[in-house]
Scaffold this active site. Structure first.
Site, PDB file in Angstrom:
ATOM      1  N   HIS A   1     -20.945 -26.474  11.301  1.00 14.26           N
ATOM      2  CA  HIS A   1     -21.184 -25.131  10.778  1.00 14.26           C
ATOM      3  C   HIS A   1     -20.470 -24.962   9.439  1.00 14.26           C
ATOM      4  O   HIS A   1     -19.319 -25.356   9.297  1.00 14.26           O
ATOM      5  CB  HIS A   1     -20.635 -24.068  11.742  1.00 14.26           C
ATOM      6  CG  HIS A   1     -21.369 -23.997  13.043  1.00 14.26           C
ATOM      7  ND1 HIS A   1     -20.798 -23.503  14.187  1.00 14.26           N
ATOM      8  CD2 HIS A   1     -22.623 -24.348  13.382  1.00 14.26           C
ATOM      9  CE1 HIS A   1     -21.671 -23.551  15.171  1.00 14.26           C
ATOM     10  NE2 HIS A   1     -22.791 -24.072  14.712  1.00 14.26           N
TER      11      HIS A   1
ATOM     12  N   GLU B   1     -14.627 -19.972  17.097  1.00 13.60           N
ATOM     13  CA  GLU B   1     -14.349 -21.329  16.628  1.00 13.60           C
ATOM     14  C   GLU B   1     -13.478 -21.250  15.385  1.00 13.60           C
ATOM     15  O   GLU B   1     -13.230 -20.157  14.858  1.00 13.60           O
ATOM     16  CB  GLU B   1     -15.652 -22.098  16.362  1.00 13.60           C
ATOM     17  CG  GLU B   1     -16.504 -21.532  15.241  1.00 13.60           C
ATOM     18  CD  GLU B   1     -17.891 -22.190  15.155  1.00 13.60           C
ATOM     19  OE1 GLU B   1     -18.429 -22.622  16.177  1.00 13.60           O
ATOM     20  OE2 GLU B   1     -18.414 -22.255  14.031  1.00 13.60           O
TER      21      GLU B   1
END
Lengths: 291, 378
Positions: A248, A210
């Site tokens: 995150h 990511e």
């Protein structure tokens, strides 16, 4: 075979008496993981589920039960301390599930863990599940299947999505590993890929990255130089705006770097196909994997 | 959490860094009064949470009170990259003989704090990194010892080889910055520039600090540093409800469990030619109250024409999640179509529950995304 765990994995759960710790310990035990001890300071002498002894310290747990692996469900303020305690007690594998650990705490804990020679997975991760061997963490057992594919990911539910698709396509897994979404994590992509490459049971693997940082780029360079096994990747966050933390703590495009486009480019330059959609991962893997 | 220059300078000053005095003003009259107090010349600096303030005309040198009045008037209310200026920092102007960049951030690869410094101060470090990477000096800091005297002095001397007194001031500033970084739980701390006046005195005349959200719990005072006016109202409501939310500009509202899956869902909306309205991680729970909060935040945005739930059940049971969503939507008055994709434990039961409602069930992520885009376009 699997990476990082085997039949001798004996688990102590730190934070076993908490709500999440208790729930997931039951799930791990139901899967057949050898949970030999729990640890919660002040709860020493109790039994979890009537059978697993709870200790005040990890050291006691290791001495009394031969635990060699810790799974941590301790709240963020105490998580880095729990990691160091496990390393000091002699646990060689430490899986920290806790989300929200201050980064500075992890920076301080890391050299300590390294000196003790322990492997750390996480924090802020779902842990790992080696089908048929052990489940350390919160990955759902219902979606996995034994087989030859390795999977490493910075995410949780996106990992489940991909594991689910692998299993549905008849592709079982050696190990499904979530390394965590924080900026400072123990085991990174590179470590996981080295391990998958060395594991004779893993014939091919999938890497789910990511935005943020350059761990995917580093892994790409390693794969190009050292890995002959088929690898397929996916990168989440193509549409993420710069400078915003996407859930995150580590998923942020800063100063124009860490973008999904950069990562895709580096991976493709290393000969690694990058799927545009999660559902393209399995077909892409089948395409390059001559079994 | 990003904080303003004047707040970063307060943190720096409390760790002994040489920061020029200064105070913030919200009106022209306040700015004038502050300038009269500090004496002239002074600087009037817009306080917004973005870079490029100088280029946008948001930082002005003021030799006279008339200049203060004029520039403060122009800057207050100015729009800098979508950020409205509501405060200006009034600070004494200093003569600049030389300027340096000193910054620290978390290096993910070494898992340590990385000190970066450059004799090319006053410009954006990202630009220096691109155009002249050799001009940036780096020192990785071992957390067991902190920034050691000789490491700091070595950096100081490499930045300023001709003047040991200045090198010492730079070294001291770096060590203080490291202590500030660790004690404040920063994720980024920059002095840009650190300057010397013609008489050789060093000053940190600009400051940037980002704080680690994960560590805010142990700094209760930092909550007061949050600029509520600068925060998107939806993002604020989400933060207060404990949800992770980022506003985007599309028309498909997304509610997803898990950050990675939420990003992948946005990407998939984009892949099929739609535009996601937001990033939202609703977490693992099926609690109807959480769903109501999330829906309320998303529906505040009038652009949202369809809602997409993408839930991978995993350990959570899909029938529980379906019940949570149904309950939440019954508690609210919603007039946009809602697509729900549920996969995982008990997914058939979950979908059966949805089939009895006006919600649109979907089996795969791709099916759900395409359906949501189609409904949003109607």
């Amino acid at each position: 075979m699997a990476i990082f765990v085997d039949k001798d994995t004996r688990v102590v759960v730190q934070g076993i008496t908490g709500r999440d710790g208790g729930f997931h310990t039951r799930e791990m035990m139901a899967y057949g993981t050898r949970v030999v001890a729990g640890c919660t300071p002040g709860r020493g002498g109790q039994k979890f589920e009537g059978s697993v002894p709870v200790f005040d310290t990890v050291k006691q747990a290791v001495q009394e039960t031969g635990a060699n692996t810790s799974v941590i469900f301790v709240p963020p303020a105490g998580a880095a301390g729990a990691i160091m305690e496990a390393a000091d007690a002699g646990c060689t594998l430490i899986v920290c599930i806790t989300e929200g650990v201050p980064t500075v705490d992890m920076v301080k804990a890391w050299p300590y863990v390294q000196e003790k020679g322990a492997r750390l997975i996480g924090p802020n991760c779902p842990g790992l599940l080696a089908p048929g061997i052990a489940k350390l963490g919160i990955l759902p057992a219902s979606i996995v299947k034994e087989g030859p594919v390795g999977l490493v990911s910075r995410s949780g539910t996106l990992t489940y999505e991909v594991v689910f698709q692998l299993t549905a396509a008849g592709l079982g897994q050696t190990t499904c590993l979530g390394i965590g979404g924080d900026p400072v994590i123990g085991t990174n992509f590179l470590d996981a890929i080295e391990a998958f490459n060395a594991d004779p049971a893993t014939e091919a693997f999938v890497m789910i990255g990511e935005i943020g940082g350059d761990a995917e780029e580093k892994a790409a360079a390693y794969i190009k130089a050292h890995v002959k096994k088929p690898v397929v990747s996916f990168i989440a966050g193509r549409t993420a705006p710069p400078g915003k933390r996407m859930g995150h703590a580590g998923a942020i495009v800063s100063g124009g770097s860490g973008t999904a486009a950069e990562k895709k480019k580096a991976l493709e330059a290393a000969g690694i196909p990058v799927a545009d959609r999660p559902m393209d991962i399995v077909p892409k893997l089948k395409e390059i994997w001559k079994r | 959490m990003n904080i303003h220059e004047y707040q970063a300078k307060e943190i720096f000053a409390s760790h002994g860094l040489p920061v020029p005095g200064g105070k913030v003003a919200t009106t022209v009259d306040e700015a004038v009064a502050l300038a009269n107090g500090f004496g002239l010349p002074c600087m009037v600096k817009s306080q917004v949470l973005t870079g490029g303030r100088g280029k946008a005309g948001g930082i002005k040198f003021c030799p006279t009170i008339d200049d203060v009045r004029k520039h403060a008037g122009n800057i207050l209310g100015m729009d800098i990259k979508g950020h409205i200026v509501r405060k200006v920092l009034v600070t004494p102007a200093v003569d600049i003989a030389s300027e340096y960049y000193v910054g620290m951030l978390i290096d993910r690869n070494t898992k340590r704090v990385l000190l970066m410094a450059s004799a090319e101060g006053g410009v954006e470090i990202e630009q220096v990194a691109k155009e002249n990477p050799d001009a940036i000096l780096k020192q990785s800091i071992d957390p067991r010892y902190g920034l050691l005297d000789h490491e700091a002095m070595d950096m100081g001397l490499r930045l300023c080889p001709e003047d040991v007194k200045k090198a010492r001031q730079l070294a001291a500033a770096m060590q203080k910055l490291y202590r500030a970084f660790v004690e404040a739980d920063a994720s980024l701390a920059e002095i840009n520039p650190f300057i010397f006046t013609p008489d050789g005195t060093g000053h940190a005349i600009d400051a940037k600090v980002n704080l680690d959200d994960n560590a805010l719990f142990r700094h209760p005072g930092y909550e007061a540093l949050r600029d509520l006016e600068a925060e998107d109202p939806g993002e604020r409501a989400a933060r207060e409800a404990g949800l992770s939310f980022v506003k985007l500009s599309g028309n498909v509202g997304c509610l997803v469990n898990g950050a990675g899956l939420a990003m992948a869902t946005m990407d998939l909306v984009n892949y099929y030619g739609g535009q996601p309205a937001n990033f939202l991680d609703i977490g693992g729970s099926s609690n109807p109250e959480k769903v109501v909060n999330a829906l309320t935040i998303i529906l505040e945005d009038p652009e949202v024409k369809a809602i997409l739930f993408n839930i991978f059940g995993g350990i959570t049971r899909c029938d529980d999640v379906a019940n949570g969503i149904i309950k939440a939507t019954q508690m609210m008055d919603i007039n946009v179509p809602i697509v729900v994709r549920l996969t995982g434990t008990n997914e058939a039961e979950g979908r059966a529950l949805l089939a009895k409602t006006a919600l649109h069930p979907a089996q795969t992520m791709d099916e759900a995304v395409q359906k949501a885009i189609e409904l949003a376009g109607k």
